[in-house]
Design an enzyme around this catalytic site. Sequence first.
Site, PDB file in Angstrom:
ATOM      1  N   SER A   1       0.800  -1.227   0.000  1.00 18.19           N
ATOM      2  CA  SER A   1       0.000   0.000   0.000  1.00 18.19           C
ATOM      3  C   SER A   1       0.829   1.272   0.000  1.00 18.19           C
ATOM      4  O   SER A   1       0.318   2.337  -0.329  1.00 18.19           O
ATOM      5  CB  SER A   1      -0.941   0.015   1.211  1.00 18.19           C
ATOM      6  OG  SER A   1      -0.214  -0.104   2.425  1.00 18.19           O
TER       7      SER A   1
ATOM      8  N   ASP B   1      -3.175   8.200   7.939  1.00 10.67           N
ATOM      9  CA  ASP B   1      -4.217   7.341   8.497  1.00 10.67           C
ATOM     10  C   ASP B   1      -3.710   6.384   9.566  1.00 10.67           C
ATOM     11  O   ASP B   1      -4.389   5.426   9.924  1.00 10.67           O
ATOM     12  CB  ASP B   1      -4.899   6.544   7.380  1.00 10.67           C
ATOM     13  CG  ASP B   1      -3.911   5.699   6.582  1.00 10.67           C
ATOM     14  OD1 ASP B   1      -2.740   5.578   7.009  1.00 10.67           O
ATOM     15  OD2 ASP B   1      -4.302   5.157   5.527  1.00 10.67           O
TER      16      ASP B   1
ATOM     17  N   HIS C   1      -0.006   5.085   6.747  1.00  8.73           N
ATOM     18  CA  HIS C   1       0.575   5.691   5.553  1.00  8.73           C
ATOM     19  C   HIS C   1       0.865   7.176   5.766  1.00  8.73           C
ATOM     20  O   HIS C   1       0.193   7.837   6.563  1.00  8.73           O
ATOM     21  CB  HIS C   1      -0.379   5.513   4.366  1.00  8.73           C
ATOM     22  CG  HIS C   1      -0.838   4.093   4.200  1.00  8.73           C
ATOM     23  ND1 HIS C   1      -2.059   3.663   4.663  1.00  8.73           N
ATOM     24  CD2 HIS C   1      -0.224   3.022   3.643  1.00  8.73           C
ATOM     25  CE1 HIS C   1      -2.194   2.373   4.399  1.00  8.73           C
ATOM     26  NE2 HIS C   1      -1.089   1.951   3.789  1.00  8.73           N
TER      27      HIS C   1
END
Length: 367
Positions: free
Chosen positions: A44, A333, A336
Amino acid sequence: MSAAGASVLAVVAPVVLALTLSLPAAGFSCRPGARPVVFNFGDSNSDTGGMAAAKGWHITPPEGRAFFHHPTGRFCDGRLIVDFLCESLNISYLSPYLKAVGSNYSNGVNFAIGGSTTLPRDVLFSLHIQVQEFFFFKARSLELINQGQEAPIDAQGFENALYTIDIGQNDVNALLSNLPYDQVVAKFPPILAEIKDAVQMLYANGSRNFWIHGTGALGCLPQKLSIPRKNDSDIDQNGCLKTYNRAAVAFNAALGSLCDELNVQLKNATVVYTDLFAIKYELVANHTKYGFDRPLMTCCGYGGPPYNYDISRSCQSPNATVCTDGSKFVSWDGVHLTEAANAVAAAAILSSAYSIPKLKFDQFCKV
Protein backbone atom coordinates in the site's frame (compact mmCIF):
# COMPACT_ATOMS: atom_id res chain seq x y z
CA MET A 1 18.37 1.92 17.71
CA SER A 2 21.96 1.05 16.85
CA ALA A 3 24.74 3.61 17.14
CA ALA A 4 25.16 3.46 13.38
CA GLY A 5 21.48 4.24 12.89
CA ALA A 6 21.68 7.18 15.26
CA SER A 7 24.76 8.48 13.44
CA VAL A 8 22.93 8.40 10.13
CA LEU A 9 19.95 10.25 11.56
CA ALA A 10 22.18 12.97 12.94
CA VAL A 11 23.20 14.10 9.47
CA VAL A 12 19.91 13.55 7.66
CA ALA A 13 18.06 16.75 8.51
CA PRO A 14 20.03 19.42 6.63
CA VAL A 15 20.28 17.29 3.51
CA VAL A 16 16.59 16.42 3.31
CA LEU A 17 15.50 19.97 4.17
CA ALA A 18 17.54 21.48 1.36
CA LEU A 19 16.17 18.94 -1.09
CA THR A 20 12.59 19.39 0.03
CA LEU A 21 12.75 23.11 -0.62
CA SER A 22 13.79 22.45 -4.21
CA LEU A 23 11.55 19.51 -5.20
CA PRO A 24 11.21 18.94 -8.09
CA ALA A 25 14.77 20.03 -8.82
CA ALA A 26 16.80 20.53 -11.97
CA GLY A 27 18.86 17.46 -12.74
CA PHE A 28 16.08 15.02 -11.80
CA SER A 29 14.35 15.27 -15.19
CA CYS A 30 14.99 13.04 -18.16
CA ARG A 31 16.69 14.72 -21.07
CA PRO A 32 14.61 15.61 -24.14
CA GLY A 33 13.77 12.60 -26.27
CA ALA A 34 14.02 10.10 -23.43
CA ARG A 35 11.26 7.65 -22.74
CA PRO A 36 11.49 6.46 -19.15
CA VAL A 37 9.54 3.35 -18.21
CA VAL A 38 8.94 2.22 -14.62
CA PHE A 39 7.47 -1.04 -13.33
CA ASN A 40 6.63 -0.99 -9.63
CA PHE A 41 6.02 -3.89 -7.25
CA GLY A 42 4.94 -3.43 -3.65
CA ASP A 43 2.24 -2.90 -1.04
CA SER A 44 0.00 0.00 0.00
CA ASN A 45 2.94 2.38 0.32
CA SER A 46 3.04 2.52 -3.48
CA ASP A 47 -0.45 1.28 -4.44
CA THR A 48 -1.96 3.85 -6.81
CA GLY A 49 -5.36 2.18 -6.91
CA GLY A 50 -4.74 -1.52 -7.44
CA MET A 51 -6.52 -2.83 -4.38
CA ALA A 52 -9.50 -0.57 -4.95
CA ALA A 53 -9.78 -1.89 -8.51
CA ALA A 54 -9.27 -5.50 -7.47
CA LYS A 55 -11.93 -5.46 -4.75
CA GLY A 56 -14.26 -2.89 -6.24
CA TRP A 57 -13.87 -0.62 -3.25
CA HIS A 58 -15.74 2.66 -3.41
CA ILE A 59 -13.24 4.80 -1.55
CA THR A 60 -14.66 8.11 -0.38
CA PRO A 61 -13.22 11.50 0.59
CA PRO A 62 -11.13 12.76 2.36
CA GLU A 63 -8.77 10.37 0.52
CA GLY A 64 -7.04 12.32 -2.25
CA ARG A 65 -8.15 15.74 -1.06
CA ALA A 66 -4.72 17.44 -1.05
CA PHE A 67 -3.84 17.04 -4.73
CA PHE A 68 -6.24 15.01 -6.84
CA HIS A 69 -9.27 16.46 -5.02
CA HIS A 70 -11.02 13.11 -5.21
CA PRO A 71 -10.22 9.55 -4.13
CA THR A 72 -7.89 7.66 -6.50
CA GLY A 73 -7.41 4.42 -4.62
CA ARG A 74 -4.25 5.69 -2.94
CA PHE A 75 -4.10 5.39 0.85
CA CYS A 76 -3.19 9.04 1.22
CA ASP A 77 -4.55 12.56 1.04
CA GLY A 78 -2.59 13.06 -2.19
CA ARG A 79 0.52 11.81 -3.93
CA LEU A 80 2.66 8.88 -2.85
CA ILE A 81 6.44 8.63 -2.99
CA VAL A 82 6.18 6.74 -6.29
CA ASP A 83 4.12 9.62 -7.73
CA PHE A 84 6.83 12.15 -6.89
CA LEU A 85 9.44 9.85 -8.41
CA CYS A 86 7.41 9.71 -11.61
CA GLU A 87 7.14 13.49 -11.62
CA SER A 88 10.92 13.70 -11.38
CA LEU A 89 11.12 11.73 -14.64
CA ASN A 90 8.40 13.83 -16.30
CA ILE A 91 6.20 10.80 -16.84
CA SER A 92 2.57 10.14 -16.04
CA TYR A 93 1.63 8.56 -12.73
CA LEU A 94 1.72 4.77 -12.87
CA SER A 95 -1.65 3.17 -13.56
CA PRO A 96 -2.55 0.04 -11.57
CA TYR A 97 -2.26 -3.21 -13.49
CA LEU A 98 -5.80 -4.18 -12.49
CA LYS A 99 -7.51 -0.89 -13.33
CA ALA A 100 -9.71 -1.66 -16.31
CA VAL A 101 -10.81 1.88 -17.23
CA GLY A 102 -8.73 5.01 -17.74
CA SER A 103 -5.30 3.41 -17.46
CA ASN A 104 -2.19 4.60 -19.30
CA TYR A 105 0.63 2.07 -19.51
CA SER A 106 2.87 3.95 -21.93
CA ASN A 107 5.41 4.74 -19.19
CA GLY A 108 5.04 1.62 -17.10
CA VAL A 109 2.71 -0.29 -14.82
CA ASN A 110 2.08 -0.41 -11.09
CA PHE A 111 1.62 -3.95 -9.78
CA ALA A 112 1.62 -2.87 -6.11
CA ILE A 113 -1.42 -3.87 -4.09
CA GLY A 114 -2.35 -2.74 -0.58
CA GLY A 115 -1.75 -5.42 2.05
CA SER A 116 0.70 -7.38 -0.10
CA THR A 117 3.44 -9.49 1.44
CA THR A 118 6.28 -11.66 0.22
CA LEU A 119 4.96 -14.73 2.05
CA PRO A 120 3.13 -16.97 1.46
CA ARG A 121 4.44 -16.64 -2.09
CA ASP A 122 1.39 -18.04 -3.89
CA VAL A 123 -1.34 -16.03 -2.18
CA LEU A 124 -3.16 -13.42 -4.22
CA PHE A 125 -1.12 -10.23 -4.80
CA SER A 126 2.07 -11.49 -3.13
CA LEU A 127 5.34 -10.28 -4.62
CA HIS A 128 5.69 -13.53 -6.54
CA ILE A 129 2.21 -13.13 -8.05
CA GLN A 130 2.94 -9.50 -8.96
CA VAL A 131 6.02 -10.64 -10.88
CA GLN A 132 3.92 -13.26 -12.68
CA GLU A 133 1.48 -10.51 -13.63
CA PHE A 134 4.38 -8.54 -15.09
CA PHE A 135 5.46 -11.54 -17.16
CA PHE A 136 1.91 -11.82 -18.54
CA PHE A 137 1.82 -8.11 -19.36
CA LYS A 138 5.17 -8.24 -21.14
CA ALA A 139 4.38 -11.42 -23.08
CA ARG A 140 1.03 -10.04 -24.23
CA SER A 141 2.57 -6.68 -25.23
CA LEU A 142 5.29 -8.30 -27.34
CA GLU A 143 2.76 -10.70 -28.83
CA LEU A 144 0.63 -7.77 -30.03
CA ILE A 145 3.68 -6.08 -31.56
CA ASN A 146 4.63 -9.30 -33.38
CA GLN A 147 1.09 -9.36 -34.79
CA GLY A 148 1.55 -5.87 -36.17
CA GLN A 149 -0.61 -4.25 -33.53
CA GLU A 150 0.19 -1.44 -31.10
CA ALA A 151 1.29 -2.04 -27.53
CA PRO A 152 2.06 0.53 -24.82
CA ILE A 153 5.66 -0.66 -24.33
CA ASP A 154 8.03 -2.31 -26.80
CA ALA A 155 10.97 -4.67 -26.27
CA GLN A 156 13.45 -1.82 -25.81
CA GLY A 157 11.15 -0.21 -23.26
CA PHE A 158 11.09 -3.39 -21.18
CA GLU A 159 14.86 -3.77 -21.45
CA ASN A 160 15.69 -0.21 -20.41
CA ALA A 161 12.96 0.12 -17.77
CA LEU A 162 13.51 0.70 -14.08
CA TYR A 163 12.05 -2.00 -11.83
CA THR A 164 11.20 -0.67 -8.36
CA ILE A 165 10.38 -2.88 -5.37
CA ASP A 166 8.96 -1.60 -2.07
CA ILE A 167 7.67 -4.52 -0.03
CA GLY A 168 8.31 -6.32 3.25
CA GLN A 169 6.68 -3.96 5.73
CA ASN A 170 3.59 -6.12 6.11
CA ASP A 171 5.70 -9.25 6.58
CA VAL A 172 7.79 -7.65 9.34
CA ASN A 173 4.75 -6.10 11.02
CA ALA A 174 2.95 -9.45 11.11
CA LEU A 175 5.94 -11.11 12.76
CA LEU A 176 6.27 -8.34 15.36
CA SER A 177 2.62 -8.72 16.28
CA ASN A 178 3.12 -12.33 17.34
CA LEU A 179 6.77 -12.99 18.19
CA PRO A 180 9.59 -11.57 20.34
CA TYR A 181 12.36 -9.64 18.63
CA ASP A 182 14.90 -12.47 18.33
CA GLN A 183 12.38 -14.79 16.71
CA VAL A 184 11.27 -12.03 14.35
CA VAL A 185 14.80 -11.45 13.07
CA ALA A 186 15.30 -15.21 12.69
CA LYS A 187 12.41 -15.26 10.22
CA PHE A 188 13.82 -12.57 7.92
CA PRO A 189 15.73 -14.94 5.58
CA PRO A 190 12.61 -16.41 3.89
CA ILE A 191 11.26 -12.89 3.29
CA LEU A 192 14.56 -11.76 1.79
CA ALA A 193 14.69 -14.94 -0.29
CA GLU A 194 11.42 -13.95 -1.95
CA ILE A 195 12.77 -10.51 -2.83
CA LYS A 196 15.95 -12.11 -4.17
CA ASP A 197 13.91 -14.59 -6.20
CA ALA A 198 11.79 -11.77 -7.66
CA VAL A 199 14.89 -9.85 -8.79
CA GLN A 200 16.49 -12.99 -10.23
CA MET A 201 13.33 -13.93 -12.13
CA LEU A 202 13.03 -10.44 -13.57
CA TYR A 203 16.73 -10.47 -14.48
CA ALA A 204 16.35 -13.82 -16.25
CA ASN A 205 13.50 -12.24 -18.21
CA GLY A 206 15.70 -9.36 -19.39
CA SER A 207 15.35 -6.72 -16.63
CA ARG A 208 18.58 -4.95 -15.73
CA ASN A 209 17.77 -1.87 -13.61
CA PHE A 210 16.46 -2.34 -10.07
CA TRP A 211 15.67 0.14 -7.29
CA ILE A 212 14.78 -1.50 -3.97
CA HIS A 213 13.41 0.30 -0.91
CA GLY A 214 13.95 -0.80 2.66
CA THR A 215 11.14 -0.61 5.17
CA GLY A 216 10.28 2.52 7.12
CA ALA A 217 10.25 3.43 10.81
CA LEU A 218 7.63 0.92 11.91
CA GLY A 219 7.90 1.96 15.55
CA CYS A 220 6.74 5.48 14.71
CA LEU A 221 3.44 4.44 13.15
CA PRO A 222 0.41 5.60 15.18
CA GLN A 223 -1.11 2.19 14.44
CA LYS A 224 1.62 0.52 16.50
CA LEU A 225 1.90 3.24 19.13
CA SER A 226 -1.82 3.02 19.88
CA ILE A 227 -1.53 -0.63 20.96
CA PRO A 228 -2.00 -0.70 24.77
CA ARG A 229 1.29 -1.16 26.69
CA LYS A 230 2.18 -1.63 30.33
CA ASN A 231 4.64 1.25 30.43
CA ASP A 232 6.83 3.40 28.22
CA SER A 233 10.08 1.48 28.69
CA ASP A 234 10.11 0.63 24.97
CA ILE A 235 9.58 4.25 23.88
CA ASP A 236 12.60 6.16 22.57
CA GLN A 237 13.43 9.86 22.90
CA ASN A 238 11.20 10.74 19.92
CA GLY A 239 8.19 8.78 21.13
CA CYS A 240 8.65 5.73 18.89
CA LEU A 241 8.72 2.05 19.79
CA LYS A 242 12.31 0.85 20.03
CA THR A 243 11.63 -2.84 19.33
CA TYR A 244 9.73 -2.19 16.12
CA ASN A 245 12.41 0.17 14.91
CA ARG A 246 15.22 -2.20 15.85
CA ALA A 247 13.54 -4.83 13.71
CA ALA A 248 13.17 -2.40 10.80
CA VAL A 249 16.86 -1.46 11.01
CA ALA A 250 17.87 -5.13 11.14
CA PHE A 251 15.66 -5.99 8.18
CA ASN A 252 17.06 -3.13 6.13
CA ALA A 253 20.65 -4.10 6.95
CA ALA A 254 19.97 -7.60 5.66
CA LEU A 255 18.17 -6.25 2.59
CA GLY A 256 21.07 -3.91 1.84
CA SER A 257 23.50 -6.83 2.06
CA LEU A 258 21.28 -8.81 -0.30
CA CYS A 259 21.35 -5.97 -2.82
CA ASP A 260 25.15 -5.87 -2.57
CA GLU A 261 25.20 -9.60 -3.28
CA LEU A 262 22.90 -9.23 -6.28
CA ASN A 263 25.05 -6.44 -7.71
CA VAL A 264 27.98 -8.85 -7.74
CA GLN A 265 26.05 -11.85 -9.05
CA LEU A 266 23.96 -10.26 -11.81
CA LYS A 267 26.14 -9.35 -14.78
CA ASN A 268 25.39 -6.00 -16.46
CA ALA A 269 22.69 -5.24 -13.90
CA THR A 270 22.36 -2.40 -11.42
CA VAL A 271 20.64 -2.93 -8.08
CA VAL A 272 20.17 0.21 -5.98
CA TYR A 273 19.17 -0.09 -2.34
CA THR A 274 17.62 2.89 -0.53
CA ASP A 275 17.31 3.10 3.25
CA LEU A 276 13.76 4.24 3.90
CA PHE A 277 14.14 3.84 7.66
CA ALA A 278 16.60 6.74 7.96
CA ILE A 279 14.42 8.87 5.70
CA LYS A 280 11.15 8.21 7.51
CA TYR A 281 12.55 8.34 11.03
CA GLU A 282 13.93 11.77 10.20
CA LEU A 283 10.37 12.96 9.58
CA VAL A 284 9.64 12.32 13.24
CA ALA A 285 12.98 13.09 14.86
CA ASN A 286 13.28 16.52 13.23
CA HIS A 287 9.66 17.15 12.29
CA THR A 288 9.65 20.89 12.97
CA LYS A 289 12.26 21.47 10.25
CA TYR A 290 9.71 20.33 7.70
CA GLY A 291 6.74 22.15 9.17
CA PHE A 292 5.17 19.13 10.88
CA ASP A 293 3.43 19.78 14.21
CA ARG A 294 2.10 16.29 14.97
CA PRO A 295 4.67 13.66 13.95
CA LEU A 296 3.00 10.76 15.79
CA MET A 297 -0.68 11.67 15.47
CA THR A 298 -2.94 10.52 12.66
CA CYS A 299 -4.54 13.20 10.49
CA CYS A 300 -7.51 11.03 9.52
CA GLY A 301 -8.57 8.64 12.25
CA TYR A 302 -10.46 8.33 15.51
CA GLY A 303 -9.79 8.74 19.21
CA GLY A 304 -8.09 12.10 19.52
CA PRO A 305 -4.63 12.73 21.02
CA PRO A 306 -2.05 11.42 21.36
CA TYR A 307 -2.38 9.18 18.28
CA ASN A 308 -5.94 9.62 16.95
CA TYR A 309 -5.94 5.99 15.87
CA ASP A 310 -8.49 3.25 16.51
CA ILE A 311 -8.05 -0.06 14.70
CA SER A 312 -11.83 -0.50 14.48
CA ARG A 313 -12.46 2.97 13.01
CA SER A 314 -10.40 3.73 9.92
CA CYS A 315 -10.16 6.93 7.91
CA GLN A 316 -13.06 5.61 5.84
CA SER A 317 -15.31 5.24 8.89
CA PRO A 318 -18.28 7.63 9.09
CA ASN A 319 -17.21 8.88 12.51
CA ALA A 320 -13.53 9.42 11.64
CA THR A 321 -12.11 12.85 12.41
CA VAL A 322 -9.94 14.63 9.87
CA CYS A 323 -7.35 17.31 10.50
CA THR A 324 -7.77 20.67 8.82
CA ASP A 325 -4.25 20.85 7.37
CA GLY A 326 -2.59 17.58 6.42
CA SER A 327 0.69 19.34 5.68
CA LYS A 328 1.21 19.64 9.44
CA PHE A 329 1.03 15.87 9.92
CA VAL A 330 3.43 13.04 9.06
CA SER A 331 0.84 10.27 9.23
CA TRP A 332 -2.30 10.33 7.14
CA ASP A 333 -4.22 7.34 8.50
CA GLY A 334 -1.96 5.77 11.11
CA VAL A 335 -0.09 3.56 8.63
CA HIS A 336 0.58 5.69 5.55
CA LEU A 337 2.25 9.08 5.17
CA THR A 338 0.55 12.31 4.19
CA GLU A 339 1.37 13.81 0.80
CA ALA A 340 3.55 16.40 2.57
CA ALA A 341 5.61 13.67 4.24
CA ASN A 342 5.81 11.70 1.00
CA ALA A 343 7.24 14.78 -0.72
CA VAL A 344 10.05 15.03 1.84
CA ALA A 345 10.77 11.31 1.56
CA ALA A 346 10.83 11.44 -2.24
CA ALA A 347 13.27 14.36 -2.15
CA ALA A 348 15.58 12.32 0.04
CA ILE A 349 15.41 9.37 -2.36
CA LEU A 350 16.16 11.62 -5.32
CA SER A 351 19.20 13.01 -3.53
CA SER A 352 20.84 9.54 -3.70
CA ALA A 353 22.25 10.28 -0.20
CA TYR A 354 20.48 7.23 1.21
CA SER A 355 21.18 4.87 -1.67
CA ILE A 356 23.89 2.32 -2.39
CA PRO A 357 25.30 2.77 -4.96
CA LYS A 358 24.66 6.52 -4.95
CA LEU A 359 23.08 6.81 -8.38
CA LYS A 360 20.68 9.51 -9.49
CA PHE A 361 17.16 8.27 -10.10
CA ASP A 362 17.10 9.62 -13.66
CA GLN A 363 20.25 7.75 -14.71
CA PHE A 364 17.91 5.02 -15.92
CA CYS A 365 16.43 7.30 -18.58
CA LYS A 366 17.20 6.02 -22.07
CA VAL A 367 16.78 7.78 -25.40
